[in-house]
Design an enzyme around this catalytic site. Structure first.
Site, PDB file in Angstrom:
ATOM      1  N   ASP A  14       4.686 -10.310  18.727  1.00 18.24           N
ATOM      2  CA  ASP A  14       3.395 -10.687  18.132  1.00 18.24           C
ATOM      3  C   ASP A  14       3.073 -12.104  18.587  1.00 18.24           C
ATOM      4  O   ASP A  14       3.966 -12.860  18.983  1.00 18.24           O
ATOM      5  CB  ASP A  14       3.456 -10.605  16.597  1.00 18.24           C
ATOM      6  CG  ASP A  14       2.070 -10.402  15.980  1.00 18.24           C
ATOM      7  OD1 ASP A  14       1.808  -9.293  15.450  1.00 18.24           O
ATOM      8  OD2 ASP A  14       1.245 -11.329  16.051  1.00 18.24           O
ATOM      9  N   THR A  70      -7.907  -4.000  16.654  1.00 14.99           N
ATOM     10  CA  THR A  70      -9.137  -3.744  17.432  1.00 14.99           C
ATOM     11  C   THR A  70     -10.319  -3.778  16.456  1.00 14.99           C
ATOM     12  O   THR A  70     -10.913  -2.739  16.161  1.00 14.99           O
ATOM     13  CB  THR A  70      -9.068  -2.369  18.138  1.00 14.99           C
ATOM     14  OG1 THR A  70      -8.672  -1.370  17.189  1.00 14.99           O
ATOM     15  CG2 THR A  70      -8.109  -2.378  19.298  1.00 14.99           C
ATOM     16  N   GLU A  98      -2.818   2.440   4.656  1.00  6.87           N
ATOM     17  CA  GLU A  98      -2.219   1.289   3.980  1.00  6.87           C
ATOM     18  C   GLU A  98      -1.943   1.664   2.533  1.00  6.87           C
ATOM     19  O   GLU A  98      -2.728   2.352   1.893  1.00  6.87           O
ATOM     20  CB  GLU A  98      -3.151   0.082   4.066  1.00  6.87           C
ATOM     21  CG  GLU A  98      -3.169  -0.514   5.460  1.00  6.87           C
ATOM     22  CD  GLU A  98      -4.156  -1.663   5.623  1.00  6.87           C
ATOM     23  OE1 GLU A  98      -4.434  -2.363   4.633  1.00  6.87           O
ATOM     24  OE2 GLU A  98      -4.648  -1.838   6.749  1.00  6.87           O
ATOM     25  N   ASN A 112     -11.471   9.519  11.061  1.00  7.19           N
ATOM     26  CA  ASN A 112     -11.905   8.444  10.165  1.00  7.19           C
ATOM     27  C   ASN A 112     -13.351   8.645   9.716  1.00  7.19           C
ATOM     28  O   ASN A 112     -13.688   8.417   8.554  1.00  7.19           O
ATOM     29  CB  ASN A 112     -11.757   7.081  10.853  1.00  7.19           C
ATOM     30  CG  ASN A 112     -10.358   6.519  10.647  1.00  7.19           C
ATOM     31  OD1 ASN A 112      -9.546   7.101   9.940  1.00  7.19           O
ATOM     32  ND2 ASN A 112     -10.072   5.397  11.270  1.00  7.19           N
ATOM     33  N   ASN A 160     -19.511  10.253  -3.474  1.00  5.43           N
ATOM     34  CA  ASN A 160     -20.161   9.153  -4.190  1.00  5.43           C
ATOM     35  C   ASN A 160     -21.659   9.394  -4.378  1.00  5.43           C
ATOM     36  O   ASN A 160     -22.214   9.084  -5.436  1.00  5.43           O
ATOM     37  CB  ASN A 160     -19.902   7.827  -3.469  1.00  5.43           C
ATOM     38  CG  ASN A 160     -18.456   7.387  -3.642  1.00  5.43           C
ATOM     39  OD1 ASN A 160     -17.763   7.878  -4.539  1.00  5.43           O
ATOM     40  ND2 ASN A 160     -17.998   6.488  -2.808  1.00  5.43           N
ATOM     41  N   TYR A 176     -17.708  26.280   8.610  1.00  7.62           N
ATOM     42  CA  TYR A 176     -18.817  25.365   8.944  1.00  7.62           C
ATOM     43  C   TYR A 176     -18.390  24.152   9.756  1.00  7.62           C
ATOM     44  O   TYR A 176     -19.137  23.189   9.852  1.00  7.62           O
ATOM     45  CB  TYR A 176     -19.542  24.879   7.670  1.00  7.62           C
ATOM     46  CG  TYR A 176     -20.014  25.995   6.780  1.00  7.62           C
ATOM     47  CD1 TYR A 176     -20.879  26.967   7.278  1.00  7.62           C
ATOM     48  CD2 TYR A 176     -19.598  26.092   5.465  1.00  7.62           C
ATOM     49  CE1 TYR A 176     -21.311  28.007   6.475  1.00  7.62           C
ATOM     50  CE2 TYR A 176     -20.025  27.129   4.657  1.00  7.62           C
ATOM     51  CZ  TYR A 176     -20.870  28.086   5.165  1.00  7.62           C
ATOM     52  OH  TYR A 176     -21.299  29.103   4.364  1.00  7.62           O
ATOM     53  N   GLY A 185     -29.859  26.698   9.280  1.00  7.40           N
ATOM     54  CA  GLY A 185     -31.188  27.046   8.788  1.00  7.40           C
ATOM     55  C   GLY A 185     -31.039  28.104   7.722  1.00  7.40           C
ATOM     56  O   GLY A 185     -30.027  28.139   7.014  1.00  7.40           O
ATOM     57  N   CYS A 218     -31.558  29.154   2.416  1.00  7.42           N
ATOM     58  CA  CYS A 218     -30.907  28.380   1.349  1.00  7.42           C
ATOM     59  C   CYS A 218     -30.662  26.917   1.698  1.00  7.42           C
ATOM     60  O   CYS A 218     -31.119  26.025   0.995  1.00  7.42           O
ATOM     61  CB  CYS A 218     -29.574  29.039   0.975  1.00  7.42           C
ATOM     62  SG  CYS A 218     -29.817  30.648   0.238  1.00  7.42           S
ATOM     63  N   LYS A 261     -33.792  24.401   2.096  1.00 13.43           N
ATOM     64  CA  LYS A 261     -34.611  24.231   0.882  1.00 13.43           C
ATOM     65  C   LYS A 261     -33.810  23.557  -0.227  1.00 13.43           C
ATOM     66  O   LYS A 261     -34.340  22.752  -0.980  1.00 13.43           O
ATOM     67  CB  LYS A 261     -35.203  25.575   0.438  1.00 13.43           C
ATOM     68  CG  LYS A 261     -34.344  26.399  -0.491  1.00 13.43           C
ATOM     69  CD  LYS A 261     -35.100  27.580  -1.069  1.00 13.43           C
ATOM     70  CE  LYS A 261     -34.161  28.575  -1.727  1.00 13.43           C
ATOM     71  NZ  LYS A 261     -33.366  28.063  -2.823  1.00 13.43           N
TER      72      LYS A 261
HETATM   73  N1  LIG Z   1      -4.214  -0.453   9.115  1.00  9.61           N
HETATM   74  C1  LIG Z   1      -4.234   0.862   9.121  1.00  9.61           C
HETATM   75  O1  LIG Z   1      -4.085   1.530   8.098  1.00  9.61           O
HETATM   76  C2  LIG Z   1      -4.430   1.592  10.413  1.00  9.61           C
HETATM   77  C3  LIG Z   1      -4.240   2.977  10.452  1.00  9.61           C
HETATM   78  C4  LIG Z   1      -4.404   3.641  11.652  1.00  9.61           C
HETATM   79  C5  LIG Z   1      -4.755   2.939  12.784  1.00  9.61           C
HETATM   80  N2  LIG Z   1      -4.967   1.591  12.722  1.00  9.61           N
HETATM   81  C6  LIG Z   1      -5.317   0.895  13.951  1.00  9.61           C
HETATM   82  O2  LIG Z   1      -4.133   0.293  14.447  1.00  9.61           O
HETATM   83  C7  LIG Z   1      -4.426  -0.972  15.027  1.00  9.61           C
HETATM   84  C8  LIG Z   1      -3.663  -2.064  14.317  1.00  9.61           C
HETATM   85  O3  LIG Z   1      -4.082  -2.108  12.968  1.00  9.61           O
HETATM   86  P1  LIG Z   1      -3.391  -3.061  11.915  1.00  9.61           P
HETATM   87  O4  LIG Z   1      -4.057  -2.832  10.613  1.00  9.61           O
HETATM   88  O5  LIG Z   1      -1.900  -2.906  12.017  1.00  9.61           O
HETATM   89  O6  LIG Z   1      -3.829  -4.477  12.521  1.00  9.61           O
HETATM   90  P2  LIG Z   1      -3.427  -5.931  12.007  1.00  9.61           P
HETATM   91  O7  LIG Z   1      -4.619  -6.780  12.194  1.00  9.61           O
HETATM   92  O8  LIG Z   1      -2.762  -5.868  10.667  1.00  9.61           O
HETATM   93  O9  LIG Z   1      -2.311  -6.374  13.041  1.00  9.61           O
HETATM   94  C9  LIG Z   1      -2.552  -6.593  14.388  1.00  9.61           C
HETATM   95  C10 LIG Z   1      -1.454  -7.512  14.907  1.00  9.61           C
HETATM   96  O10 LIG Z   1      -1.605  -7.658  16.320  1.00  9.61           O
HETATM   97  C11 LIG Z   1      -1.209  -8.972  16.628  1.00  9.61           C
HETATM   98  N3  LIG Z   1      -1.684  -9.336  17.977  1.00  9.61           N
HETATM   99  C12 LIG Z   1      -2.913  -9.687  18.384  1.00  9.61           C
HETATM  100  N4  LIG Z   1      -2.921  -9.950  19.714  1.00  9.61           N
HETATM  101  C13 LIG Z   1      -1.668  -9.727  20.143  1.00  9.61           C
HETATM  102  C14 LIG Z   1      -1.042  -9.809  21.424  1.00  9.61           C
HETATM  103  N5  LIG Z   1      -1.734 -10.170  22.520  1.00  9.61           N
HETATM  104  N6  LIG Z   1       0.267  -9.543  21.506  1.00  9.61           N
HETATM  105  C15 LIG Z   1       0.963  -9.158  20.405  1.00  9.61           C
HETATM  106  N7  LIG Z   1       0.421  -9.064  19.178  1.00  9.61           N
HETATM  107  C16 LIG Z   1      -0.873  -9.343  19.051  1.00  9.61           C
HETATM  108  C17 LIG Z   1      -1.828  -9.800  15.503  1.00  9.61           C
HETATM  109  O11 LIG Z   1      -1.234 -11.091  15.425  1.00  9.61           O
HETATM  110  C18 LIG Z   1      -1.497  -8.924  14.314  1.00  9.61           C
HETATM  111  O12 LIG Z   1      -0.234  -9.243  13.762  1.00  9.61           O
HETATM  112  C19 LIG Z   1      -5.945  -1.119  14.953  1.00  9.61           C
HETATM  113  O13 LIG Z   1      -6.507  -0.640  16.154  1.00  9.61           O
HETATM  114  C20 LIG Z   1      -6.324  -0.226  13.805  1.00  9.61           C
HETATM  115  O14 LIG Z   1      -7.653   0.242  13.939  1.00  9.61           O
HETATM  116  C21 LIG Z   1      -4.794   0.921  11.564  1.00  9.61           C
END
Ligand SMILES: NC(=O)c1ccc[n+]([C@@H]2O[C@H](COP(=O)([O-])OP(=O)(O)OC[C@H]3O[C@@H](n4cnc5c(N)ncnc54)[C@H](O)[C@@H]3O)[C@@H](O)[C@H]2O)c1
Length: 438
Positions: free
Chosen positions: A30, A86, A161, A214, A225, A257, A265, A268, A271
């Protein structure tokens, strides 16, 4: 296996802990030194149920180290999971800054490596990113060829999460998008033991499935909702309504579906949607998602019209007119809308529908068709063969074995077939066949 994980956020940290727990040797990388320090001290960089104990035990096992150096991580591992963030850019596009910067470093680190390395992208990436953006960077930086010297795969992550360790151990499925057997086999070795199906697909499909899942989840939440807002206004218990909705496993919580096709269409759905919107309006409840359904459905009809017109032919045959196969109900049939619009454009239309006989149409059904396609009698033909004889374009809106067989018998090289139903036998048809969106 020797695995490196890039990006130690929610996805990366949980993967690191679970893979190390399962006996693999894992190097975490990281750019955030604080996360590296926490992990090396046996602590978790993310708050997740079970992570405190798990991280403590895997770091104590000596199978985990967290470092900054990309080159070391690549050298000491055979497979890399890329889990960097991302996020959204201000304009709504995907900010790929982190993953692209990392791709340059990964490519450079590969320069001195001879063994075939596998890069598995787990970050959510817009379709096309791995093949069109990341692969060229890796190849240019490394001087190596993807598919020969190293491999790329995309494996969407489905953990949530809060329950991420449980989700890691029991995902809905494992989907691996790759163009070669080697990365698929490596990933099967790594994740094939999980209690779920393992699907291999194209890289782009795997990238898109993640978005699709997603978006579907977001759609479900919003549906519940919006329904709750309507329930509140009507003094109805939304939990009871949604609970009952979910108890229908035939039509509601099922595959029903969810197959791509033509617009909906009939007498049901349109309308009842309109009445729901009006109900909301009367009580000052905005239901934009529900309103969007009808708007989107109209776009789908327009998409079909545009494809027919783009064929350039004026002699168009419509196979099917009723709103679904096996009925003669023409009310609000999107095929009638198609017919009406094409006639308005001066198309010479012919129609075949085995269930539709003008003399038998009665009541509201008859009034509907008289209003929308008043000269239907002149357009209707008794057989599909007659329509095929008179037309260059055949728009197939019916799905039945009889129709498929008749198409096989009558479509030839003169014809352009626009398939609205997902024909199972399109390869067997003599003409050029195009799907509405496939
Ligand atoms: N959080 C979720 O529940 C979840 C679920 C499925 C998919 N995702 C996808 O997974 C990916 C990561 O999500 P996340 O929530 O774990 O992200 P996050 O923001 O918690 O963690 C990303 C990590 O990448 C590190 N990072 C950035 N640039 C870096 C580099 N050049 N080299 C090494 N590390 C680097 C950051 O310091 C950070 O610790 C995203 O694309 C997200 O959309 C997330």
């Amino acid at each position: 296996m020797n695995i490196s994980i890039f990006g130690l956020g929610y996805v990366g940290a949980v993967s690191l802990a679970c893979l190390a727990r399962d006996g693999h040797t894992v190097i975490g990388v990281d750019v955030d030194q604080a996360k590296l320090d926490l992990i090396n001290a046996g602590m978790t960089p993310v708050v997740e149920e079970g992570m405190v104990e798990l991280m403590q035990s895997v770091v104590a096992s000596d199978r985990v180290r967290a470092i900054r150096d990309v080159e070391t991580a690549i050298r000491d591992s055979a497979i890399s999971l890329i889990c960097v963030g991302t996020p959204s850019a201000a304009n709504g596009s995907q900010d790929q800054g982190a993953v692209l910067r990392l791709a340059h470093q990964l490519g450079a680190a590969l320069r001195n490596k001879m063994a075939p390395h596998v890069f598995v992208f787990r970050s959510t990436l817009v379709p096309g990113t791995v093949e069109e953006v990341i692969r060229p960077i890796l190849e240019a930086e490394s001087g190596q060829r993807e598919g020969v010297d190293f491999f790329c795969a995309f494996q969407p992550e489905f953990l949530r999460e809060g329950t991420s360790i449980r989700d890691y151990d029991k995902p809905p499925f494992t989907i691996v998008g790759c163009n070669h057997d080697f990365p698929a086999e490596r990933l099967r070795a790594l994740f094939g033991h999980l209690p779920c199906e393992f699907y291999r697909t194209s890289v782009r499909a795997a990238e898109l499935v993640k978005y699709c899942c997603n978006n579907f989840h977001a759609l479900k939440i919003t549906f519940a909702n919006e329904t709750a807002r309507l329930c509140e206004a009507l003094g109805v218990d939304p939990f009871q309504v949604m609970d009952l909705l979910c108890r229908d496993g035939q039509l509601n919580i099922s595959k029903a579906y969810l197959r791509p096709g033509y617009a909906f269409g009939g007498s049901c759905l349109p309308k009842d949607l309109r009445a729901t919107l009006y109900l909301g309006k009367q009580r000052d409840i905005d239901l934009p998602m529900h309103a969007g359904i009808l708007a989107s459905n109209r776009h789908h009809v327009d998409h079909a019209i545009a494809k027919v017109l783009a064929s350039g032919s004026r002699r168009v045959g419509l196979i099917g007119l009723s709103f679904k196969t096996g009925t003669d109900d023409l009310r609000e049939s999107p095929l009638v809308t198609l017919a009406e619009q094409l006639l308005g454009k001066g198309i010479q239309l012919r129609v075949y529908d085995p269930e539709v006989h003008l003399s038998r149409l009665l009541g509201a059904n008859r009034r509907f068709i008289d209003d929308h396609v008043p000269h239907l009698g002149e357009l209707l033909r008794e057989t599909l063969g007659e329509v095929a004889d008179e037309c260059d374009v055949l728009v197939v809106g019916l799905s039945s074995p009889g129709i498929f067989a008749a198409l096989e018998a009558h479509v030839d090289s003169r014809h352009y077939v626009l398939d609205l139903v997902g024909l199972p036998n399109r390869a067997a048809l003599g003409g050029r066949v195009e799907g509405l969106c496939w």
